[in-house]
Design a protein around this motif. Sequence first.
Motif, PDB file in Angstrom:
ATOM      1  N   ILE B  36       0.865  -1.182   0.000  1.00  0.00           N
ATOM      2  CA  ILE B  36       0.000   0.000   0.000  1.00  0.00           C
ATOM      3  C   ILE B  36       0.897   1.226   0.000  1.00  0.00           C
ATOM      4  CG2 ILE B  36      -1.828   1.229   1.242  1.00  0.00           C
ATOM      5  CD1 ILE B  36      -2.446  -1.478   2.643  1.00  0.00           C
ATOM      6  N   LYS B  37       0.685   2.103  -0.981  1.00  0.00           N
ATOM      7  CA  LYS B  37       1.508   3.308  -1.068  1.00  0.00           C
ATOM      8  C   LYS B  37       0.636   4.550  -1.071  1.00  0.00           C
ATOM      9  CE  LYS B  37       5.435   1.508  -3.755  1.00  0.00           C
ATOM     10  NZ  LYS B  37       6.634   2.283  -3.384  1.00  0.00           N
ATOM     11  N   ALA B  38       1.156   5.610  -0.464  1.00  0.00           N
ATOM     12  CA  ALA B  38       0.436   6.883  -0.482  1.00  0.00           C
ATOM     13  C   ALA B  38       1.430   8.001  -0.249  1.00  0.00           C
ATOM     14  CB  ALA B  38      -0.641   6.920   0.602  1.00  0.00           C
ATOM     15  N   ARG B  39       0.991   9.225  -0.561  1.00  0.00           N
ATOM     16  CA  ARG B  39       1.829  10.368  -0.224  1.00  0.00           C
ATOM     17  C   ARG B  39       0.979  11.538   0.220  1.00  0.00           C
ATOM     18  NH1 ARG B  39       4.396  11.280  -6.282  1.00  0.00           N
ATOM     19  NH2 ARG B  39       2.551  12.185  -7.218  1.00  0.00           N
ATOM     20  N   GLU B  64       4.071  -6.405   7.547  1.00  0.00           N
ATOM     21  CA  GLU B  64       5.446  -6.882   7.440  1.00  0.00           C
ATOM     22  C   GLU B  64       6.435  -5.741   7.597  1.00  0.00           C
ATOM     23  OE1 GLU B  64       6.914 -10.249   4.787  1.00  0.00           O
ATOM     24  OE2 GLU B  64       7.436  -8.471   3.641  1.00  0.00           O
ATOM     25  N   ASN B  65       6.097  -4.590   7.029  1.00  0.00           N
ATOM     26  CA  ASN B  65       7.028  -3.470   7.088  1.00  0.00           C
ATOM     27  C   ASN B  65       6.289  -2.164   6.810  1.00  0.00           C
ATOM     28  OD1 ASN B  65       9.540  -2.351   7.490  1.00  0.00           O
ATOM     29  ND2 ASN B  65      10.149  -2.537   5.346  1.00  0.00           N
ATOM     30  N   VAL B  66       6.798  -1.100   7.422  1.00  0.00           N
ATOM     31  CA  VAL B  66       6.279   0.243   7.147  1.00  0.00           C
ATOM     32  C   VAL B  66       7.473   1.138   6.889  1.00  0.00           C
ATOM     33  CG1 VAL B  66       4.898   2.177   7.985  1.00  0.00           C
ATOM     34  CG2 VAL B  66       4.375  -0.128   8.764  1.00  0.00           C
ATOM     35  N   ASN B  67       7.426   1.872   5.793  1.00  0.00           N
ATOM     36  CA  ASN B  67       8.497   2.809   5.484  1.00  0.00           C
ATOM     37  C   ASN B  67       7.932   4.190   5.213  1.00  0.00           C
ATOM     38  OD1 ASN B  67      11.433   2.263   5.174  1.00  0.00           O
ATOM     39  ND2 ASN B  67      10.611   0.375   4.287  1.00  0.00           N
ATOM     40  N   ILE B  68       8.614   5.196   5.718  1.00  0.00           N
ATOM     41  CA  ILE B  68       8.238   6.555   5.349  1.00  0.00           C
ATOM     42  C   ILE B  68       9.431   7.201   4.657  1.00  0.00           C
ATOM     43  CG2 ILE B  68       6.497   6.814   7.144  1.00  0.00           C
ATOM     44  CD1 ILE B  68       8.468   8.436   8.758  1.00  0.00           C
ATOM     45  N   GLY B  69       9.146   8.090   3.728  1.00  0.00           N
ATOM     46  CA  GLY B  69      10.225   8.716   2.985  1.00  0.00           C
ATOM     47  C   GLY B  69       9.793  10.017   2.354  1.00  0.00           C
ATOM     48  N   THR B  70      10.567  10.445   1.385  1.00  0.00           N
ATOM     49  CA  THR B  70      10.346  11.728   0.740  1.00  0.00           C
ATOM     50  C   THR B  70      10.398  11.544  -0.767  1.00  0.00           C
ATOM     51  OG1 THR B  70      11.480  12.821   2.558  1.00  0.00           O
ATOM     52  CG2 THR B  70      11.216  14.091   0.559  1.00  0.00           C
ATOM     53  N   GLU B  71       9.526  12.239  -1.461  1.00  0.00           N
ATOM     54  CA  GLU B  71       9.632  12.311  -2.916  1.00  0.00           C
ATOM     55  C   GLU B  71       9.790  13.770  -3.307  1.00  0.00           C
ATOM     56  OE1 GLU B  71       6.656  10.513  -5.567  1.00  0.00           O
ATOM     57  OE2 GLU B  71       6.847   8.729  -4.327  1.00  0.00           O
ATOM     58  N   TYR B  81       9.554  20.619  -4.873  1.00  0.00           N
ATOM     59  CA  TYR B  81       9.195  20.561  -3.460  1.00  0.00           C
ATOM     60  C   TYR B  81       9.131  19.113  -3.004  1.00  0.00           C
ATOM     61  CZ  TYR B  81       4.473  19.903  -5.341  1.00  0.00           C
ATOM     62  OH  TYR B  81       3.394  19.456  -6.031  1.00  0.00           O
ATOM     63  N   SER B  82       9.254  18.945  -1.696  1.00  0.00           N
ATOM     64  CA  SER B  82       9.290  17.610  -1.113  1.00  0.00           C
ATOM     65  C   SER B  82       7.912  17.213  -0.617  1.00  0.00           C
ATOM     66  CB  SER B  82      10.243  17.576   0.077  1.00  0.00           C
ATOM     67  OG  SER B  82      11.539  17.913  -0.324  1.00  0.00           O
ATOM     68  N   ILE B  83       7.610  15.940  -0.740  1.00  0.00           N
ATOM     69  CA  ILE B  83       6.348  15.440  -0.204  1.00  0.00           C
ATOM     70  C   ILE B  83       6.640  14.130   0.531  1.00  0.00           C
ATOM     71  CG2 ILE B  83       5.716  14.182  -2.318  1.00  0.00           C
ATOM     72  CD1 ILE B  83       2.824  15.131  -1.792  1.00  0.00           C
ATOM     73  N   SER B  84       5.952  13.929   1.654  1.00  0.00           N
ATOM     74  CA  SER B  84       6.154  12.706   2.436  1.00  0.00           C
ATOM     75  C   SER B  84       5.443  11.532   1.778  1.00  0.00           C
ATOM     76  CB  SER B  84       5.598  12.890   3.852  1.00  0.00           C
ATOM     77  OG  SER B  84       6.303  13.887   4.530  1.00  0.00           O
ATOM     78  N   THR B  85       6.037  10.363   1.930  1.00  0.00           N
ATOM     79  CA  THR B  85       5.433   9.143   1.380  1.00  0.00           C
ATOM     80  C   THR B  85       5.394   8.050   2.437  1.00  0.00           C
ATOM     81  OG1 THR B  85       7.556   8.240   0.675  1.00  0.00           O
ATOM     82  CG2 THR B  85       6.409   9.631  -0.907  1.00  0.00           C
ATOM     83  N   ILE B  86       4.503   7.089   2.233  1.00  0.00           N
ATOM     84  CA  ILE B  86       4.485   5.911   3.105  1.00  0.00           C
ATOM     85  C   ILE B  86       4.311   4.664   2.248  1.00  0.00           C
ATOM     86  CG2 ILE B  86       1.986   5.836   3.543  1.00  0.00           C
ATOM     87  CD1 ILE B  86       2.741   5.219   6.536  1.00  0.00           C
ATOM     88  N   THR B  87       4.958   3.596   2.656  1.00  0.00           N
ATOM     89  CA  THR B  87       4.804   2.289   2.011  1.00  0.00           C
ATOM     90  C   THR B  87       4.530   1.272   3.109  1.00  0.00           C
ATOM     91  OG1 THR B  87       6.423   2.924   0.341  1.00  0.00           O
ATOM     92  CG2 THR B  87       5.900   0.580   0.504  1.00  0.00           C
ATOM     93  N   ILE B  88       3.402   0.593   3.002  1.00  0.00           N
ATOM     94  CA  ILE B  88       3.028  -0.417   3.996  1.00  0.00           C
ATOM     95  C   ILE B  88       2.950  -1.763   3.290  1.00  0.00           C
ATOM     96  CG2 ILE B  88       1.243  -1.160   5.638  1.00  0.00           C
ATOM     97  CD1 ILE B  88       0.251   1.812   5.579  1.00  0.00           C
ATOM     98  N   ILE B  89       3.662  -2.747   3.805  1.00  0.00           N
ATOM     99  CA  ILE B  89       3.610  -4.085   3.213  1.00  0.00           C
ATOM    100  C   ILE B  89       2.774  -4.999   4.115  1.00  0.00           C
ATOM    101  CG2 ILE B  89       4.925  -6.053   2.361  1.00  0.00           C
ATOM    102  CD1 ILE B  89       7.266  -4.197   1.917  1.00  0.00           C
ATOM    103  N   LEU B  90       1.680  -5.483   3.559  1.00  0.00           N
ATOM    104  CA  LEU B  90       0.838  -6.452   4.272  1.00  0.00           C
ATOM    105  C   LEU B  90       1.184  -7.849   3.772  1.00  0.00           C
ATOM    106  CD1 LEU B  90      -2.786  -4.965   4.245  1.00  0.00           C
ATOM    107  CD2 LEU B  90      -1.162  -5.022   6.131  1.00  0.00           C
TER     108      LEU B  90
END
Lengths: 94, 94
Positions: B36-39, B64-71, B81-90
Amino acid sequence: MSESTNNVVFVGKKAIMNYVLACVTMFHQGAKRVIIKARGKAINKAVEVARVVRENFIRGAMIENVNIGTEILTSKDGNTYSISTITIILRKEG
Amino acid sequence: MSESTNNVVFVGKKAIMNYVLACVTMFHQGAKRVIIKARGKAINKAVEVARVVRENFIRGAMIENVNIGTEILTSKDGNTYSISTITIILRKEG
């Protein structure tokens, strides 16, 4: 501030910079870790706080861990409902 | 659906249940993992999607894992400009 102190910032309805400055202050006071917590609609703000702290203030800070979960809340009429939560741990290198 | 397929759900402006059903469909088609990805402002919705999938539809699914980052995005006038992102692995057990 001793390293065993829990440095927790609860992100709520205020503007992002309030929480960013809370994190930055904790790091400047010697904290190695700052824990950012939020729930519900404040979750995206918590992620944004972590990003701004790392990109603009504490360059050596890294994301040590991110956890998402659920909290059960009880309303005044006795109904329970679930709300999503996030916990982000920032760690300062060196 | 082969296990090597990338099962990615991009969470955006639609209602939460659209994305929940996308995840549930992928698991029902045999996926072991759904990403699951979103920003930006959709980040809290992505966390909510993961919660609803796990609590109401796929009981054996775990995070399984959660990651936050920047695009880095570039607007039409050339500013970045920077935007926050999240990646959730189910991940589905068994």
